[in-house]
Structures are given as C-alpha cells and as structure tokens.
Design a protein around this motif. Sequence first.
Motif, PDB file in Angstrom:
ATOM      1  N   PRO A  85      -2.542  -4.469  -2.698  1.00 44.99           N
ATOM      2  CA  PRO A  85      -3.670  -4.280  -2.331  1.00 44.99           C
ATOM      3  C   PRO A  85      -3.377  -4.490  -3.895  1.00 44.99           C
ATOM      4  O   PRO A  85      -3.074  -4.863  -5.468  1.00 44.99           O
ATOM      5  CB  PRO A  85      -3.843  -2.666  -3.500  1.00 44.99           C
ATOM      6  CG  PRO A  85      -2.221  -2.254  -2.804  1.00 44.99           C
ATOM      7  CD  PRO A  85      -1.737  -3.091  -2.584  1.00 44.99           C
ATOM      8  N   ARG A 112       0.443  -0.925   0.102  1.00 45.66           N
ATOM      9  CA  ARG A 112       0.136  -0.201   0.477  1.00 45.66           C
ATOM     10  C   ARG A 112       0.458   1.119   0.290  1.00 45.66           C
ATOM     11  O   ARG A 112       0.646   2.650  -0.794  1.00 45.66           O
ATOM     12  CB  ARG A 112      -0.392   0.146   1.116  1.00 45.66           C
ATOM     13  CG  ARG A 112      -2.098  -0.272   0.725  1.00 45.66           C
ATOM     14  CD  ARG A 112      -2.992  -0.853   2.166  1.00 45.66           C
ATOM     15  NE  ARG A 112      -3.652  -1.984   1.915  1.00 45.66           N
ATOM     16  CZ  ARG A 112      -4.553  -2.489   0.966  1.00 45.66           C
ATOM     17  NH1 ARG A 112      -5.614  -0.980   0.940  1.00 45.66           N
ATOM     18  NH2 ARG A 112      -5.387  -3.767   0.617  1.00 45.66           N
ATOM     19  N   ILE A 146      -6.159   2.761  -2.985  1.00 46.86           N
ATOM     20  CA  ILE A 146      -4.980   4.031  -2.502  1.00 46.86           C
ATOM     21  C   ILE A 146      -6.253   4.920  -2.852  1.00 46.86           C
ATOM     22  O   ILE A 146      -6.131   5.750  -3.443  1.00 46.86           O
ATOM     23  CB  ILE A 146      -3.954   3.594  -3.184  1.00 46.86           C
ATOM     24  CG1 ILE A 146      -3.473   2.450  -3.705  1.00 46.86           C
ATOM     25  CG2 ILE A 146      -3.041   4.769  -2.867  1.00 46.86           C
ATOM     26  CD1 ILE A 146      -2.896   1.854  -2.320  1.00 46.86           C
ATOM     27  N   LYS A 161       0.969   4.379  -3.025  1.00 47.05           N
ATOM     28  CA  LYS A 161       0.487   5.545  -2.623  1.00 47.05           C
ATOM     29  C   LYS A 161       1.539   6.585  -2.964  1.00 47.05           C
ATOM     30  O   LYS A 161       0.891   7.572  -3.794  1.00 47.05           O
ATOM     31  CB  LYS A 161       0.007   5.243  -0.961  1.00 47.05           C
ATOM     32  CG  LYS A 161       0.241   6.541  -0.717  1.00 47.05           C
ATOM     33  CD  LYS A 161      -1.198   7.092  -0.808  1.00 47.05           C
ATOM     34  CE  LYS A 161      -1.817   8.526   0.319  1.00 47.05           C
ATOM     35  NZ  LYS A 161      -2.138  10.143  -0.526  1.00 47.05           N
TER      36      LYS A 161
END
Length: 405
Positions: free
Chosen positions: A227, A194, A233, A198
């Motif tokens: 993810p 993640r 996100i 991001k």
Amino acid sequence: MLKINSNYKQLKDSYLFYETAHRLADYQKEHPDKNVIKMGIGDVTRPLCPAVVDALKKASEEMGVAETFRGYGPEQGYDFLREKVRDYYAEREVELELSEIFISDGAKSDCGNILDIFSKDNLVLVPDPVYPVYVDTNVMAGRRIIYMDANESNDFLPGPGEFEPGTSAEDAAEGPDLIYICSPNNPTGAAYDREQLKEWVDYANEKGAVILFDAAYESFAEGDDIPRSIFEIPGARTCAIELCSLSKTAGFTGTRCGYTVVPHDLVRDDTELNALWLRRQTTKFNGVSYVVQRGAEAVFTPEGRMQIKENIDYYKENARVIMDALEDLGIWYTGGVHSPYIWFKCPEGMDSWTFFDFLLKEAGVVGTPGQGFGNNGEGFFRLTAFSTRENTEEAMERLKKVLAK
Ligand code: MLT
C-alpha cells in the motif's frame, strides 16, 4: 528564574545527520583532495522536473503583478493543490474530503508539529531502528517511548505485540497510544504488505491508539500488494493520520512541500482530531508559499507525473547497482526494491560506526551507521540511492575493492 525545557537534556548530544556531517567535514579538512561520495543523508540529486520549474516561474511572475499578487494564503493550503492530492488518492480508491488534507512544508515538520494535539501522558511506540525524528520530538515533549523489535528475523517489519525485550509487561499489555509506522521504511527500506498493515490498523482500533503513518517514500513502492497509503486499508480512517512529502517523490528536499491527512472519522476523547489540527495550524502556521504550492501542483499533472517517474526510475536503478554489489560481495541486505534505502549488515562483523569510519577512510564513501537509528541498527549500515549514477557505480567499485583487500 527562567527554566528551559529540560527534556532537551534527555536528547542524544546531536542529531544523527548532524553528527555524520561533522565527521565528514573533519575528514575533508584533513584530506581536502579526496573525492568523497555522499550516500548518507537521503538528499536527492536530480533537479526539479521541467513541469515544476515552469510552474514556479509562472507563479513568481504572478507575484510581481498587482492583479495576480497573493498575500496570506489559506493555512490549510490552496484548493488547487488539495484537489490534486485528493484526486491522487482517489486513483487508489481512497476518498478524501478537501478538509481532510493539510498542505505542509514537509513530513518532518508535521511529524513534530502533530504532537501538539496529543497529551504528554501518551505512551509512544516506535520501531527500532527508527527515523530519529520520531524519537527526538517525543523526548522533547517528555513522552515515554517503547520500541517494536525490528530485526533480521522479522525482515525488519515487526507486527503488533513484537515489543523489544525489556518492555514492561504492563506497557505491553496496556499497549501504546501513539504508534509510528513508516512504510516503505526509513531507514531499512522494508515495506509492509496489505495484510501486515491491516494487523496494525486492527490493533490500533482495538486499543484506541492513533497510528502516525509516514508515507514519505510511497512513490517508490512497487506492485499492488504494497500500500502507498494507510487509507488503502479498511478501518484506517478511524485510527490513522498520514504524513507525506514531495521531497523524495519530486526532489522537493530544498523546495519544501508535503501534506498531512487527518480523516474526520478519527475521534478520540469525543473530539475530532481534524478539528484540533486545524485549530493548531490556523494558530501556528501561515501556510506554504503560493509559488511553492503551484510548483507542487505541477507534480500531479500528467506531464509532471511522467517527469518525476523518470527520476524515481533513475534512483531505482541506482538501488539496483547497490544491491548487485552487495550480492556480489555476499552481504545480507534488505530494502532497495520499494525504497531508495538499502540496509545491510556491516561486513566482517564490524560495528556500525567502525564501518562508517572504514568506508570513509578506505573508500571515500559516506553512508549512515545503523546504530544511529537505534540499538537494533548496531551492526547494520544504510546507503541511499539518491546519488548520481556515476557516483553510485564508482562507490560500489570502491566498496568491492576495499572489501576484497
Ligand atoms: C534521511 O536521510 O533519513 C532523510 O533524508 C531524512 C529526512 O527526510 O528528513
């Protein structure tokens, strides 16, 4: 005088999997009795699951009866399937409107087609190594490409700013307009967490770039930290398009069905990209066949979900067999956990194509040379876990034997 699209002259002589298939065919012509195990192209071996087969049969019957026959369908896909896709995303708290989901005949086609809505002048960023379709489709259109430096030291998961040596200072400072990310990755099998994704989302929003996120291997991702969709996100709705496919998830490599998500919040040049893509699709595409969409719908039913999971688990176990063999041999590898691909260092310092020939001739096993995915792939090799268990085990026995010689 007619002029061809001369950008095609800039392409490599042949598409990677076409080249490996030809080398294999030549070898088989000379050695017709040799039992060659194919672990090269990521084509599945498990058949369609019973829930899908039943749905395909039922839909075919409907097409043979006047009252239930269907002609042209909606270009964006039937609601019955788009609703299932929407609900699938909602399970991960990703809220999509039906109009943001476009049913396709697979991620590869849309990956090329989506470029219709972007100017030729955009600068493209792809990872090296890379799924060759991202590069070739942009070369065909005459776009300029720069590369992210994916390598052993960053676990083949480059972040923003990690450009390949040789990238001009100007391009690095200006940044790309289109960014390709495939996670879990083809060819390396590495997967962004993640936090890493991001960083890419923030970078794209800051630069006004668009991420083309290839989620074709999402169903292989394990655990909460990886993810399955870029839309998990925060901030992705203003900078990303997601391409997904049922090929690897549900064995649709030959049946062909996938979907592309273009959020309404994605606006560039004062224009919603969703509206452009809809315009493109309604002009150039007549949708996926009704029968196939009914089959795809069945993938998302509780029964279908359970059945496809059995197949994914089967491939994951194959990946385990490959990883165990590489560990026994002391060979560095990545992938295999969140992905059906295992990416490893060619033994004894061989280059990728030399190892391809060695493995084919000595062990009767076909894989894919890393160099075919880009310069950073030189010295690496990719095997897929999509073979049968029996063949995977046999191939690993053969590998151990020839490397022990
Ligand atoms: C691969 O082997 O990389 C894939 O099968 C290619 C694809 O999905 O088109």
